[in-house]
Motif scaffolding. Structure first.
Motif, mmCIF file in Angstrom:
data_model
loop_
_atom_site.group_PDB
_atom_site.id
_atom_site.type_symbol
_atom_site.label_atom_id
_atom_site.label_comp_id
_atom_site.label_asym_id
_atom_site.label_seq_id
_atom_site.Cartn_x
_atom_site.Cartn_y
_atom_site.Cartn_z
ATOM 1 N N VAL A 298 41.841 84.821 -23.374
ATOM 2 C CA VAL A 298 40.866 85.543 -22.561
ATOM 3 C C VAL A 298 39.610 84.696 -22.371
ATOM 4 O O VAL A 298 39.362 83.749 -23.122
ATOM 5 C CB VAL A 298 40.474 86.897 -23.198
ATOM 6 N N SER A 299 38.834 85.075 -21.374
ATOM 7 C CA SER A 299 37.530 84.434 -21.169
ATOM 8 C C SER A 299 36.461 85.508 -21.032
ATOM 9 O O SER A 299 36.706 86.604 -20.537
ATOM 10 C CB SER A 299 37.537 83.578 -19.897
ATOM 11 N N LEU A 300 35.281 85.159 -21.511
ATOM 12 C CA LEU A 300 34.098 85.994 -21.337
ATOM 13 C C LEU A 300 32.998 85.105 -20.773
ATOM 14 O O LEU A 300 32.658 84.074 -21.366
ATOM 15 C CB LEU A 300 33.647 86.580 -22.671
ATOM 16 N N VAL A 301 32.460 85.486 -19.616
ATOM 17 C CA VAL A 301 31.285 84.820 -19.059
ATOM 18 C C VAL A 301 30.189 85.871 -19.015
ATOM 19 O O VAL A 301 30.299 86.855 -18.288
ATOM 20 C CB VAL A 301 31.563 84.247 -17.662
ATOM 21 N N ALA A 302 29.175 85.677 -19.852
ATOM 22 C CA ALA A 302 28.121 86.687 -19.993
ATOM 23 C C ALA A 302 26.750 86.047 -19.729
ATOM 24 O O ALA A 302 26.519 84.891 -20.073
ATOM 25 C CB ALA A 302 28.136 87.289 -21.404
ATOM 26 N N THR A 303 25.871 86.832 -19.119
ATOM 27 C CA THR A 303 24.535 86.359 -18.796
ATOM 28 C C THR A 303 23.499 87.240 -19.478
ATOM 29 O O THR A 303 23.576 88.476 -19.402
ATOM 30 C CB THR A 303 24.283 86.391 -17.270
ATOM 31 N N ARG A 304 22.542 86.597 -20.134
ATOM 32 C CA ARG A 304 21.446 87.347 -20.731
ATOM 33 C C ARG A 304 20.497 87.786 -19.617
ATOM 34 O O ARG A 304 20.167 86.996 -18.719
ATOM 35 C CB ARG A 304 20.697 86.480 -21.738
ATOM 36 N N PRO A 305 20.043 89.035 -19.626
ATOM 37 C CA PRO A 305 19.143 89.499 -18.574
ATOM 38 C C PRO A 305 17.895 88.623 -18.458
ATOM 39 O O PRO A 305 17.345 88.167 -19.459
ATOM 40 C CB PRO A 305 18.772 90.923 -19.016
ATOM 41 N N ALA A 306 17.462 88.394 -17.233
ATOM 42 C CA ALA A 306 16.271 87.559 -16.993
ATOM 43 C C ALA A 306 15.020 88.314 -17.392
ATOM 44 O O ALA A 306 14.987 89.539 -17.355
ATOM 45 C CB ALA A 306 16.216 87.176 -15.525
#
Length: 306
Positions: A298-306
């Motif tokens: 599996v892959s997870l691409v996550a972004t921390r809120p700006a």
């Protein structure tokens, strides 16, 4: 770099100049291919440094044999033949040093099909990054594969042998904007980070090999810890790219279930995807997997809120 490391760099360059190219397979495929009667001895560079078969000194050009000797990475077999203690694998335009087959040591530096899938995932994540950290970098191949899109690349691992191989691979592939740090997850990495990438071990390994054992009853603990630490450390708007394995029990992805509260707490924007529904099927015969029906990649691409 000491003389032994410099020899391994020179050996890699010599292999590249000779047109060497090798794609590394899974350990099980490697075992099956090398078990064939026709595969009992090496007669080419690929068979010496890829398939890792026993060879006689005349198989290698004398300068390569001298470099392997200087690196102290050759052993004599009981029958008098020789065997390389390292392998070199191709990935894109790069060439990477890693462990000999089989990777049975606890501190082995692994390279295989997961490495190729990880690099492919990274190539699909757009952007240029100021400071990227490859957590649990192993051979460093993941981070080095995107070095052209990073101002400063940090290769971090708890395994000193992995860090040694990472330094060599950075030099072999001409990457100078790199820091190599001893670090448990992100604990030893100072400063701001706007990209964290990780391909942590995700199996349950009863031998507790560093490159293989993901921790916990299903091998997902390291992936969860890396995710939690990354989402706390990333600069606002920073990105985490996680490539891992997910044991599936009664139809439920155990990694996704464990990550859900971490992602919710961080209020992260994310995309989670199953890349391959069934890998390492032979592991299902092992005691820790008695209730697991499949292992997915599996892959997870996550972004921390700006």
């Amino acid at each position: 770099m000491n003389s032994q490391d410099e020899a391994l760099i020179e050996l890699g360059r010599a292999l590249r100049s000779a047109g060497y190219h090798f794609i590394t397979v899974t350990p099980e495929t490697h075992r099956r291919v090398n078990a064939r009667r026709s595969s009992q001895a090496a007669h080419s560079l690929r068979e010496v440094f890829g398939w890792n078969r026993p060879f006689t000194a005349e198989v290698l050009p004398s300068p390569m044999m001298a470099l392997l000797d200087r690196a102290r990475m050759v052993e004599k077999q009981p029958d008098g033949r020789l065997r390389s203690l390292v392998r070199y694998s191709s990935l894109g335009t790069g060439l990477y040093l890693h462990e000999a087959y089989p990777t049975s040591q606890k501190d082995a530096v692994f390279f295989g099909p997961d490495t190729y899938r990880f690099a492919s995932l990274l190539a699909r994540v757009p952007g240029h990054f100021r400071r990227a950290v490859d957590v649990g970098c192993g051979s460093g191949a993941g981070g080095l594969s995107i070095a052209h899109r990073v101002d400063t690349l940090v290769l971090a691992d708890v395994n000193e042998r992995a860090l040694r191989f990472s330094r060599i691979n950075a030099a072999l592939n001409g990457v100078s904007h790199v820091e190599v740090l001893t670090s448990d997850a992100l604990g030893g990495v100072p400063g701001e980070v706007d990209l964290v990438i990780a391909n942590p071990p995700y199996l349950v390994d009863e031998g507790a090999r560093t490159y293989r054992d993901g921790g916990g009853p299903h091998g997902v603990d390291l992936s969860v810890r890396f995710t939690r630490e990354a989402l706390r450390r990333l600069s606002p708007g920073g990105t985490l790219v996680l490539y891992s394995g997910a044991p599936v029990v009664d139809g439920e992805d155990q990694l996704r279930a464990a990550l859900a509260p971490v992602l919710a707490e961080a209020r992260a924007l994310f995309h989670y995807e199953e890349l391959d529904p069934d890998v390492f099927g032979e592991e299902l015969d092992q005691r820790p997997y008695a209730n697991v029906e499949r292992i997915a990649v599996v892959s997870l691409v996550a972004t921390r809120p700006a």
